[in-house]
Design a protein around this motif. Structure first.
Motif, PDB file in Angstrom:
ATOM      1  N   LEU A 191     -17.321   2.966  12.670  1.00 36.82           N
ATOM      2  CA  LEU A 191     -16.012   3.790  13.426  1.00 36.82           C
ATOM      3  C   LEU A 191     -15.078   2.480  13.996  1.00 36.82           C
ATOM      4  N   LEU A 192     -15.876   1.961  14.396  1.00 30.87           N
ATOM      5  CA  LEU A 192     -15.024   0.545  14.377  1.00 30.87           C
ATOM      6  C   LEU A 192     -14.333  -0.744  13.220  1.00 30.87           C
ATOM      7  N   ASP A 193     -15.842  -0.425  12.499  1.00 34.57           N
ATOM      8  CA  ASP A 193     -15.242  -1.293  11.426  1.00 34.57           C
ATOM      9  C   ASP A 193     -14.274  -0.413  10.222  1.00 34.57           C
ATOM     10  N   LEU A 194     -14.077   0.917  10.202  1.00 33.83           N
ATOM     11  CA  LEU A 194     -12.881   1.261   9.563  1.00 33.83           C
ATOM     12  C   LEU A 194     -11.524   1.520  10.484  1.00 33.83           C
ATOM     13  N   MET A 195     -11.796   1.051  11.910  1.00 30.10           N
ATOM     14  CA  MET A 195     -10.609   1.098  12.495  1.00 30.10           C
ATOM     15  C   MET A 195      -9.720  -0.693  12.639  1.00 30.10           C
ATOM     16  N   ARG A 196     -10.294  -1.954  12.520  1.00 29.84           N
ATOM     17  CA  ARG A 196     -10.416  -2.988  12.310  1.00 29.84           C
ATOM     18  C   ARG A 196      -9.822  -2.938  10.434  1.00 29.84           C
ATOM     19  N   ASP A 197     -10.926  -2.690   9.287  1.00 30.30           N
ATOM     20  CA  ASP A 197     -10.964  -2.931   8.349  1.00 30.30           C
ATOM     21  C   ASP A 197      -9.333  -1.992   8.006  1.00 30.30           C
ATOM     22  N   GLU A 198      -8.451  -0.598   8.931  1.00 34.38           N
ATOM     23  CA  GLU A 198      -7.391  -0.456   8.014  1.00 34.38           C
ATOM     24  C   GLU A 198      -6.223  -1.048   8.842  1.00 34.38           C
ATOM     25  N   ARG A 199      -6.400  -1.366  10.172  1.00 31.49           N
ATOM     26  CA  ARG A 199      -5.881  -3.087  10.644  1.00 31.49           C
ATOM     27  C   ARG A 199      -5.453  -3.633   9.129  1.00 31.49           C
ATOM     28  N   VAL A 200      -6.483  -4.545   9.192  1.00 29.41           N
ATOM     29  CA  VAL A 200      -6.007  -6.010   8.165  1.00 29.41           C
ATOM     30  C   VAL A 200      -5.507  -5.076   6.806  1.00 29.41           C
ATOM     31  N   ARG A 201      -5.601  -4.079   6.457  1.00 28.21           N
ATOM     32  CA  ARG A 201      -5.133  -3.616   5.375  1.00 28.21           C
ATOM     33  C   ARG A 201      -4.114  -3.024   5.188  1.00 28.21           C
ATOM     34  N   ASN A 202      -4.032  -2.726   6.702  1.00 26.80           N
ATOM     35  CA  ASN A 202      -2.104  -2.158   6.944  1.00 26.80           C
ATOM     36  C   ASN A 202      -1.461  -3.498   7.396  1.00 26.80           C
ATOM     37  N   GLY A 203      -1.620  -5.056   7.121  1.00 28.04           N
ATOM     38  CA  GLY A 203      -1.259  -6.157   7.481  1.00 28.04           C
ATOM     39  C   GLY A 203      -0.464  -5.655   8.995  1.00 28.04           C
ATOM     40  N   VAL A 204      -1.350  -5.327   9.596  1.00 26.77           N
ATOM     41  CA  VAL A 204      -0.569  -4.924  11.072  1.00 26.77           C
ATOM     42  C   VAL A 204      -1.548  -6.491  11.722  1.00 26.77           C
ATOM     43  N   THR A 205      -0.524  -6.960  13.022  1.00 21.62           N
ATOM     44  CA  THR A 205      -1.681  -7.658  13.726  1.00 21.62           C
ATOM     45  C   THR A 205      -2.172  -7.423  15.115  1.00 21.62           C
ATOM     46  N   GLN A 206      -3.195  -8.012  15.559  1.00 27.35           N
ATOM     47  CA  GLN A 206      -3.379  -6.992  17.501  1.00 27.35           C
ATOM     48  C   GLN A 206      -2.499  -7.360  18.077  1.00 27.35           C
ATOM     49  N   VAL A 207      -1.297  -7.708  18.108  1.00 30.68           N
ATOM     50  CA  VAL A 207      -0.768  -8.219  18.643  1.00 30.68           C
ATOM     51  C   VAL A 207       0.447  -7.074  18.224  1.00 30.68           C
ATOM     52  N   GLU A 208       0.679  -7.276  17.522  1.00 31.27           N
ATOM     53  CA  GLU A 208       1.515  -6.115  16.760  1.00 31.27           C
ATOM     54  C   GLU A 208       1.129  -4.299  17.062  1.00 31.27           C
ATOM     55  N   LEU A 209      -0.021  -4.197  17.394  1.00 31.86           N
ATOM     56  CA  LEU A 209      -1.142  -2.720  17.035  1.00 31.86           C
ATOM     57  C   LEU A 209      -0.674  -2.910  18.900  1.00 31.86           C
ATOM     58  N   ALA A 210      -1.147  -4.152  19.327  1.00 30.03           N
ATOM     59  CA  ALA A 210      -1.039  -3.179  21.094  1.00 30.03           C
ATOM     60  C   ALA A 210       0.281  -3.327  21.651  1.00 30.03           C
ATOM     61  N   ALA A 211       1.787  -3.626  20.585  1.00 29.50           N
ATOM     62  CA  ALA A 211       2.686  -4.009  21.173  1.00 29.50           C
ATOM     63  C   ALA A 211       2.924  -2.141  21.212  1.00 29.50           C
ATOM     64  N   PHE A 212       3.013  -1.892  19.680  1.00 32.39           N
ATOM     65  CA  PHE A 212       2.840  -0.038  20.108  1.00 32.39           C
ATOM     66  C   PHE A 212       2.284   0.962  20.919  1.00 32.39           C
ATOM     67  N   LEU A 213       1.291   0.528  20.614  1.00 31.80           N
ATOM     68  CA  LEU A 213       0.786   1.543  22.007  1.00 31.80           C
ATOM     69  C   LEU A 213       0.636   0.825  23.493  1.00 31.80           C
ATOM     70  N   GLY A 214       1.353  -0.202  23.444  1.00 31.53           N
ATOM     71  CA  GLY A 214       1.667  -0.535  24.983  1.00 31.53           C
ATOM     72  C   GLY A 214       0.697  -1.379  25.786  1.00 31.53           C
ATOM     73  N   GLU A 215      -0.186  -1.822  24.693  1.00 27.92           N
ATOM     74  CA  GLU A 215      -1.638  -2.640  25.713  1.00 27.92           C
ATOM     75  C   GLU A 215      -1.277  -4.401  25.437  1.00 27.92           C
ATOM     76  N   GLU A 216      -1.924  -4.345  25.807  1.00 29.35           N
ATOM     77  CA  GLU A 216      -2.516  -6.393  25.653  1.00 29.35           C
ATOM     78  C   GLU A 216      -3.369  -6.624  24.237  1.00 29.35           C
ATOM     79  N   GLN A 217      -2.985  -7.648  24.008  1.00 27.27           N
ATOM     80  CA  GLN A 217      -3.676  -7.661  22.338  1.00 27.27           C
ATOM     81  C   GLN A 217      -5.158  -8.133  22.742  1.00 27.27           C
ATOM     82  N   SER A 218      -5.369  -8.180  23.893  1.00 27.74           N
ATOM     83  CA  SER A 218      -7.220  -8.455  24.233  1.00 27.74           C
ATOM     84  C   SER A 218      -7.231  -7.469  24.573  1.00 27.74           C
ATOM     85  N   TRP A 219      -6.890  -6.695  24.360  1.00 27.31           N
ATOM     86  CA  TRP A 219      -7.674  -4.132  25.068  1.00 27.31           C
ATOM     87  C   TRP A 219      -7.879  -4.276  23.364  1.00 27.31           C
TER      88      TRP A 219
END
Length: 85
Positions: free
Chosen positions: A13-41
């Motif tokens: 599941l974690l591999d799929l989540m990370r792969d989808e994020r990378v495949r969609n060109g979304v950075t950890q910072v961008e996803l964190a901002a969307f979710l209202g979280e920190e990049q470290s989360w």
């Protein structure tokens, strides 16, 4: 029963989540901002240091523009395949 965070299925599941994020060109910072979280989360989730629930996973998918049900189908396919090995 072993805690799911330590199972091969959770790793898939974690591999799929990370792969989808990378495949969609979304950075950890961008996803964190969307979710209202920190990049470290995001980083902790992707490394398996922090467990997420189904509601958080659904929001994660929304942040990536990924269909939650499609991701779960991919997960089921890979999880079943890994059990056969």
């Amino acid at each position: 029963m072993e805690k799911s965070i330590y199972t091969r299925e959770y790793e898939i599941l974690l591999d799929l989540m990370r792969d989808e994020r990378v495949r969609n060109g979304v950075t950890q910072v961008e996803l964190a901002a969307f979710l209202g979280e920190e990049q470290s989360w995001i980083s902790k989730v992707e490394r398996g240091e922090r467990r997420i629930d189904v509601v958080e996973l659904r929001a994660w998918c929304q942040g990536l523009g990924v269909n939650f049900i499609s991701l779960m189908r991919q997960f089921e396919k890979q999880a079943k395949s890994s059990k056969r090995k």
